[in-house]
Structure formats: structure tokens, C-alpha cells
Design a protein around this motif. Structure first.
Motif, PDB file in Angstrom:
ATOM      1  N   ASP A  63       0.840  -1.208   0.000  1.00 52.21           N
ATOM      2  CA  ASP A  63       0.000   0.000   0.000  1.00 52.21           C
ATOM      3  C   ASP A  63       0.876   1.260   0.000  1.00 52.21           C
ATOM      4  OD1 ASP A  63       1.040   0.005   2.561  1.00 52.21           O
ATOM      5  OD2 ASP A  63      -0.848   0.606   3.519  1.00 52.21           O
ATOM      6  N   ASN A  64       2.189   1.067  -0.153  1.00 46.02           N
ATOM      7  CA  ASN A  64       3.112   2.202  -0.143  1.00 46.02           C
ATOM      8  C   ASN A  64       3.515   2.508  -1.581  1.00 46.02           C
ATOM      9  OD1 ASN A  64       5.046   4.074   0.374  1.00 46.02           O
ATOM     10  ND2 ASN A  64       6.281   2.799   1.733  1.00 46.02           N
ATOM     11  N   PRO A  65       2.917   3.569  -2.179  1.00 45.49           N
ATOM     12  CA  PRO A  65       3.043   3.785  -3.624  1.00 45.49           C
ATOM     13  C   PRO A  65       4.454   4.136  -4.089  1.00 45.49           C
ATOM     14  CG  PRO A  65       1.906   5.620  -2.576  1.00 45.49           C
ATOM     15  CD  PRO A  65       2.091   4.580  -1.516  1.00 45.49           C
ATOM     16  N   GLY A 118      -5.673   6.735  -6.405  1.00 45.47           N
ATOM     17  CA  GLY A 118      -6.098   7.320  -7.672  1.00 45.47           C
ATOM     18  C   GLY A 118      -5.153   8.423  -8.118  1.00 45.47           C
ATOM     19  N   THR A 119      -4.052   8.591  -7.389  1.00 49.40           N
ATOM     20  CA  THR A 119      -3.074   9.632  -7.710  1.00 49.40           C
ATOM     21  C   THR A 119      -1.737   8.988  -8.074  1.00 49.40           C
ATOM     22  OG1 THR A 119      -2.543   9.770  -5.363  1.00 49.40           O
ATOM     23  CG2 THR A 119      -4.124  11.374  -6.215  1.00 49.40           C
ATOM     24  N   VAL A 120      -0.888   9.773  -8.741  1.00 50.87           N
ATOM     25  CA  VAL A 120       0.434   9.255  -9.122  1.00 50.87           C
ATOM     26  C   VAL A 120       1.510  10.273  -8.747  1.00 50.87           C
ATOM     27  CG1 VAL A 120       0.171  10.130 -11.500  1.00 50.87           C
ATOM     28  CG2 VAL A 120       1.823   8.304 -11.018  1.00 50.87           C
ATOM     29  N   ALA A 143      10.250   3.809  -9.271  1.00 50.20           N
ATOM     30  CA  ALA A 143      11.432   3.518  -8.460  1.00 50.20           C
ATOM     31  C   ALA A 143      11.315   4.083  -7.048  1.00 50.20           C
ATOM     32  CB  ALA A 143      12.687   4.085  -9.122  1.00 50.20           C
ATOM     33  N   PRO A 144      11.216   3.207  -6.075  1.00 50.70           N
ATOM     34  CA  PRO A 144      11.401   3.637  -4.692  1.00 50.70           C
ATOM     35  C   PRO A 144      12.897   3.609  -4.388  1.00 50.70           C
ATOM     36  CG  PRO A 144      10.863   1.317  -4.733  1.00 50.70           C
ATOM     37  CD  PRO A 144      10.938   1.774  -6.179  1.00 50.70           C
ATOM     38  N   SER A 145      13.277   3.989  -3.185  1.00 53.30           N
ATOM     39  CA  SER A 145      14.689   3.910  -2.829  1.00 53.30           C
ATOM     40  C   SER A 145      15.137   2.443  -2.838  1.00 53.30           C
ATOM     41  CB  SER A 145      14.914   4.540  -1.463  1.00 53.30           C
ATOM     42  OG  SER A 145      13.990   4.032  -0.528  1.00 53.30           O
ATOM     43  N   ALA A 146      16.412   2.217  -3.197  1.00 47.53           N
ATOM     44  CA  ALA A 146      16.886   0.853  -3.477  1.00 47.53           C
ATOM     45  C   ALA A 146      17.392   0.134  -2.226  1.00 47.53           C
ATOM     46  CB  ALA A 146      17.978   0.911  -4.546  1.00 47.53           C
ATOM     47  N   THR A 184      11.748  16.033  -2.311  1.00 44.22           N
ATOM     48  CA  THR A 184      10.620  16.713  -1.679  1.00 44.22           C
ATOM     49  C   THR A 184       9.353  16.258  -2.404  1.00 44.22           C
ATOM     50  OG1 THR A 184      12.041  18.626  -1.376  1.00 44.22           O
ATOM     51  CG2 THR A 184       9.654  18.986  -1.128  1.00 44.22           C
ATOM     52  N   ILE A 185       8.333  15.823  -1.669  1.00 48.77           N
ATOM     53  CA  ILE A 185       7.071  15.426  -2.320  1.00 48.77           C
ATOM     54  C   ILE A 185       6.027  16.517  -2.106  1.00 48.77           C
ATOM     55  CG2 ILE A 185       5.214  13.728  -2.445  1.00 48.77           C
ATOM     56  CD1 ILE A 185       7.105  11.602  -1.460  1.00 48.77           C
ATOM     57  N   VAL A 186       5.462  17.006  -3.230  1.00 47.40           N
ATOM     58  CA  VAL A 186       4.453  18.070  -3.166  1.00 47.40           C
ATOM     59  C   VAL A 186       3.151  17.561  -3.775  1.00 47.40           C
ATOM     60  CG1 VAL A 186       3.967  20.487  -3.715  1.00 47.40           C
ATOM     61  CG2 VAL A 186       6.334  19.713  -3.595  1.00 47.40           C
ATOM     62  N   LEU A 196       4.314  16.782   1.347  1.00 53.57           N
ATOM     63  CA  LEU A 196       4.015  15.530   2.063  1.00 53.57           C
ATOM     64  C   LEU A 196       5.279  14.907   2.648  1.00 53.57           C
ATOM     65  CD1 LEU A 196       1.476  13.775  -0.351  1.00 53.57           C
ATOM     66  CD2 LEU A 196       1.067  15.560   1.364  1.00 53.57           C
ATOM     67  N   ARG A 197       6.425  15.264   2.064  1.00 56.44           N
ATOM     68  CA  ARG A 197       7.703  14.785   2.594  1.00 56.44           C
ATOM     69  C   ARG A 197       8.735  15.874   2.345  1.00 56.44           C
ATOM     70  NH1 ARG A 197      10.466   9.495   0.025  1.00 56.44           N
ATOM     71  NH2 ARG A 197      10.821  10.902  -1.742  1.00 56.44           N
ATOM     72  N   PRO A 198       9.416  16.384   3.396  1.00 53.48           N
ATOM     73  CA  PRO A 198      10.430  17.409   3.153  1.00 53.48           C
ATOM     74  C   PRO A 198      11.652  16.820   2.464  1.00 53.48           C
ATOM     75  CG  PRO A 198      10.338  16.835   5.504  1.00 53.48           C
ATOM     76  CD  PRO A 198       9.280  16.023   4.812  1.00 53.48           C
ATOM     77  N   PRO A 231       1.621   7.671   2.057  1.00 58.57           N
ATOM     78  CA  PRO A 231       1.491   6.476   2.888  1.00 58.57           C
ATOM     79  C   PRO A 231       2.823   5.996   3.458  1.00 58.57           C
ATOM     80  CG  PRO A 231       0.182   6.259   0.906  1.00 58.57           C
ATOM     81  CD  PRO A 231       0.981   7.505   0.744  1.00 58.57           C
ATOM     82  N   GLY A 232       3.914   6.188   2.700  1.00 56.25           N
ATOM     83  CA  GLY A 232       5.209   5.701   3.152  1.00 56.25           C
ATOM     84  C   GLY A 232       5.678   6.352   4.439  1.00 56.25           C
ATOM     85  N   MET A 233       5.171   7.554   4.735  1.00 53.85           N
ATOM     86  CA  MET A 233       5.661   8.286   5.891  1.00 53.85           C
ATOM     87  C   MET A 233       5.203   7.655   7.204  1.00 53.85           C
ATOM     88  SD  MET A 233       7.515  10.675   4.590  1.00 53.85           S
ATOM     89  CE  MET A 233       7.734  12.105   5.657  1.00 53.85           C
TER      90      MET A 233
HETATM   91  P1  AMP Z   1      10.525   6.149  -1.832  1.00 49.78           P
HETATM   92  O1  AMP Z   1      10.302   5.820  -3.248  1.00 49.78           O
HETATM   93  O2  AMP Z   1      11.109   5.043  -1.044  1.00 49.78           O
HETATM   94  O3  AMP Z   1      11.263   7.451  -1.733  1.00 49.78           O
HETATM   95  O4  AMP Z   1       9.095   6.411  -1.275  1.00 49.78           O
HETATM   96  C1  AMP Z   1       8.139   7.035  -2.082  1.00 49.78           C
HETATM   97  C2  AMP Z   1       7.330   7.954  -1.236  1.00 49.78           C
HETATM   98  O5  AMP Z   1       6.390   8.617  -2.068  1.00 49.78           O
HETATM   99  C3  AMP Z   1       6.552   7.234  -0.167  1.00 49.78           C
HETATM  100  O6  AMP Z   1       6.609   7.932   1.055  1.00 49.78           O
HETATM  101  C4  AMP Z   1       5.157   7.221  -0.745  1.00 49.78           C
HETATM  102  O7  AMP Z   1       4.197   7.098   0.236  1.00 49.78           O
HETATM  103  C5  AMP Z   1       5.109   8.546  -1.502  1.00 49.78           C
HETATM  104  N1  AMP Z   1       4.114   8.520  -2.587  1.00 49.78           N
HETATM  105  C6  AMP Z   1       4.231   7.877  -3.761  1.00 49.78           C
HETATM  106  N2  AMP Z   1       3.098   8.024  -4.497  1.00 49.78           N
HETATM  107  C7  AMP Z   1       2.265   8.773  -3.761  1.00 49.78           C
HETATM  108  C8  AMP Z   1       0.929   9.267  -3.975  1.00 49.78           C
HETATM  109  N3  AMP Z   1       0.253   8.977  -5.081  1.00 49.78           N
HETATM  110  N4  AMP Z   1       0.367  10.003  -2.991  1.00 49.78           N
HETATM  111  C9  AMP Z   1       1.058  10.286  -1.867  1.00 49.78           C
HETATM  112  N5  AMP Z   1       2.314   9.839  -1.611  1.00 49.78           N
HETATM  113  C10 AMP Z   1       2.918   9.105  -2.539  1.00 49.78           C
END
Ligand code: AMP
Ligand code: MG
Length: 372
Positions: A63-65, A118-120, A143-146, A184-186, A196-198, A231-233
Motif C-alpha cells: 500500500d506504499n506507492p 487514484g493519484t500518481v 522507483a522507490p529507494s533501493a 521533496t514530495i508536493v 508531504l515529505r520534506p 502512505p510511506g511516511m
Molecule cells: P521512496 O520511493 O522510497 O522514496 O518512497 C516514495 C514515497 O512517495 C513514499 O513515502 C510514498 O508514500 C510517496 N508517494 C508515492 N506516491 C504517492 C501518492 N500517489 N500520494 C502520496 N504519496 C505518494
């Protein structure tokens, strides 16, 4: 599976290896690669089977996108809907670079990639190796962190190998990354742009481009019951194997407290580690004392932080203390990661009083640190 290794630099890209990596990705395989923030674990973002493999290789909750990495701004239209003007403004200001934006997704993006949302999340990285790889793949790399889920993000290929050897088809070694903390996630899906993430791109930098910017409450308020919108936070993250505590407050008292606690731990047979700065390094004694950088340049601390946490693991350090850092600018990202790595164990020492707290971010660093 035998993992193939390719070594290159941004100035000398191994085109053959990139072509092979692109083929691996197109066939649904996985490739770890450098970006300017941290190493990424890449798969075809439009192939649900690839995304499933990423979750499996990382041991990450599904569930962690994942973040979708692109190399052409116009490709946004293929994977997102209802793109607001601020997206293009922010892209113009900070892309290619360490910023991720959240938009409503198109049907092309499988639910497996977005963790059912429903978001990307979209990012256009500046690292030239990443750029070449995305092009070779056809344009969309999830790609998430490796790292294995929960571990500090890799900033050198050696730690991708430690976590992912035998689990991915290829690892591209491009040396130590430039920034060292994730993007930074906006979020742009709810009117006011909201962090959402600094990360490296600070609130102040974003505000200069789009005016008012919000910040997800869960990042700065430890008492809220709200769920983080990224969700990852919510997961335990960035954690070293040992026990880490952050100590903040009056500098002289912080130094004395850390030295005393470290001596006690040593006496009990633990291996001890301290994270400090160039300014205070010679004030400490422990099995391993590491300066993350200088307080006059917080980016230097971001650059070294994850590496230090990994090195402590290599050195079998099991009790660690870290000074707290200023939370303005990129310091907000540094402290956000450090607090998670410490599992929210924070101690404040001031005027002879020791208080424990679990606040995510406090924004009230003692001004005396600037004199230390
Ligand atoms: P990482 O790829 O390991 O840096 O983690 C990706 C981060 O982006 C996680 O904290 C996810 O929860 C966040 N993330 C990815 N897609 C979304 C989305 N559609 N909405 C909110 N957060 C997202
Ligand atoms: Mg991560």
C-alpha cells in the motif's frame, strides 16, 4: 538470480550497459540505479508485474506507492489527468531535480504502481545516468529507494548490493549520490500545494515560485492522530540496526549528556557511536564518532547522514546518539529522516533538566549551536 553490475559516471555513461538495462526493464525485470537524491530500484511503471516485483524485492508493504520517473515533461499527459498550472511552474523551476509532484493518475498507470491510490507521484531526475536509463526504458520507471524496506536509503552502490544482490537483474554503480536525502514530495491534487515529505527543495524555495505552500500536519505535529498523506511516511524508516537517540538543547549540556550516556553504554559492553558535526567532533569519545558535516552548510549533513547510519551497522555499533540539527531549509528533511531513524526517541537537555519527547519536528533549535 545473478545480479549484473555496471560501473559508470555521469560524464562517462556506458551506453551498452544502459541499453541492456533498458531491455531488462522492458521485459519486466528490475534495475537499481543512481539518482541525484538516493539510489532507486527501478521497474517498468506501466507494468503491474514489475511493480509487484519491486515490492517483493524490497519487502515493502504494497500500500506504499512508488514514484514514477520521467525524462520528458510532455510525458506527464500520458500518466496524469487534470494537470494544474502550478505543476508546470514548479517543473520549470525545479526539474530536472529532487522534487516529486502528486497528480491524479490516468488509466495507463496500474493500481499496483500507486498502491491502489487514484493519484500518481511523478519525478524528473537530473542525474544523467538516471535520465539515460529512463530514455532507454521508454519513459516511465517506477522507483522507490533501493533499500530493503525500513533500512536507510542507499547513497552508494555498495549498500544496494548489500540489500538487493540476487534480487534484481542489474545494479548500476554511479558512485556516491550528490544530495543524499529523498526528493521533496508536493501534493497538487487538493488546491493549495502541500509538502508531504520534506527534501532538498525547501518550503521557502517552493513558496518563492507558487506563493503559499502547506505542509502535511503529520510531518510537524507528533500529537496528531491524522494519517500521513504520503502512505510511506507512516512506516518505520531509515533505521540502523542499533538503538539511536537524538539529543538536542543547550550545546554544552548536549555534549555532556551524550558523553555520559555513551560512557555508561560502553561500561555495559555496548559498541557506541555518535553523530555530530565538524564543530563538535573533538569534544566526543565513543567507539565511532562521525561528523555528518558542518552546521554552516546543512546540505553537507544531508549528504552524509544515511551513509553514517549504514557505516554504524558495518561497525556493529548498537547504541548511538546524534546531536539534533536546525530544522530550517534542508534541515527539515534532515531532521525528518533522523527522527524516523531514531524511532522518535528524542531527549532535550536544558538548564539541568532532561525531558523525553517524541515530537516529529519542533522548529526551536537552541541559537547557541550557531556559536558552538
Ligand atoms: P521512496 O520511493 O522510497 O522514496 O518512497 C516514495 C514515497 O512517495 C513514499 O513515502 C510514498 O508514500 C510517496 N508517494 C508515492 N506516491 C504517492 C501518492 N500517489 N500520494 C502520496 N504519496 C505518494
Ligand atoms: Mg524509501
Amino acid at each position: 538470480m545473478i545480479t549484473e553490475y555496471a560501473v559508470m559516471t555521469e560524464d562517462h555513461i556506458d551506453e551498452d550497459a544502459i541499453r541492456r538495462a533498458g531491455e531488462i526493464l522492458k521485459k519486466g525485470g528490475l534495475v537499481a540505479f543512481p539518482t541525484e537524491t538516493v539510489y532507486g530500484l527501478g521497474g517498468d511503471a506501466l507494468n503491474p508485474e514489475s511493480s509487484k516485483k519491486i515490492y517483493a524485492a524490497k519487502g515493502r508493504p504494497s500500500d506504499n506507492p512508488l514514484i514514477v520517473h520521467i525524462c520528458r515533461l510532455e510525458d506527464t499527459e500520458k500518466i496524469a489527468r487534470e494537470i494544474p498550472d502550478v505543476y508546470y511552474k514548479l517543473a520549470e523551476a525545479f526539474w530536472p531535480g529532487p522534487m516529486t509532484m502528486i497528480l491524479n493518475k490516468s488509466d495507463l498507470v496500474p493500481n499496483e504502481t500507486t498502491g491502489g491510490l487514484g493519484t500518481v507521484a511523478i519525478r524528473f531526475p537530473s542525474n544523467k545516468i538516471a535520465h539515460a536509463l529512463i530514455e532507454a526504458e521508454g519513459g516511465f520507471i517506477a522507483a522507490p529507494s533501493a533499500n530493503r524496506s525500513g533500512r536507510p536509503s542507499p547513497t552508494v552502490a555498495q549498500y544496494c548490493r548489500e540489500d538487493l544482490d540476487g534480487r534484481v537483474e542489474m545494479i548500476i554503480d554511479g558512485g556516491q549520490v550528490g544530495i543524499g536525502v529523498e526528493s521533496t514530495i508536493v501534493d497538487l491534487t487538493e488546491g493549495r500545494p502541500t509538502i508531504l515529505r520534506p527534501g532538498y527543495i525547501t518550503m521557502e524555495m517552493l513558496e518563492r515560485v507558487v506563493g503559499d505552500v502547506g505542509i502535511d500536519k503529520t510531518i510537524i505535529d507528533g500529537t496528531t492522530a491524522a494519517r500521513p498523506k504520503a502512505p510511506g511516511m507512516k512506516y518505520r524508516h531509515y533505521a540502523p540496526k542499533g538503538d539511536l537517540t537524538i539529543v538536542e538543547g543547550n550545546p554544552e549540556e548536549v555534549i555532556a549528556y551524550i558523553n555520559q550516556k555513551t560512557a555508561e553504554a560502553k561500561a555495559q559492553g555496548h559498541r557506541t557511536g555518535i553523530i555530530c558535526t565538524d564543530e563538535t567532533r573533538n569534544r566526543y569519545s565513543a567507539d565511532s564518532v562521525k561528523s555528518a558535516g558542518t552546521r554552516s552548510d546543512e546540505a553537507s549533513i544531508a549528504h552524509e547522514l544515511f551513509l553514517i547510519l549504514r557505516e554504524f551497522d558495518d561497525e556493529n555499533i548498537d547504541i548511538m546518539y546524534s546531536e539534533g540539527f536546525d530544522e530550517s531549509g534542508i534541515g527539515m528533511a534532515v531532521m525528518n529522516r533522523l527522527i524516523k531513524a531514531a524511532g522518535h526517541q528524542i531527549v532535550t537537555v536544558r538548564d539541568g533538566k532532561v525531558t523525553k519527547s517524541a515530537m516529529p519536528l519542533r522548529r526551536d533549535i537552541d541559537p547557541k549551536w550557531n556559536e558552538a
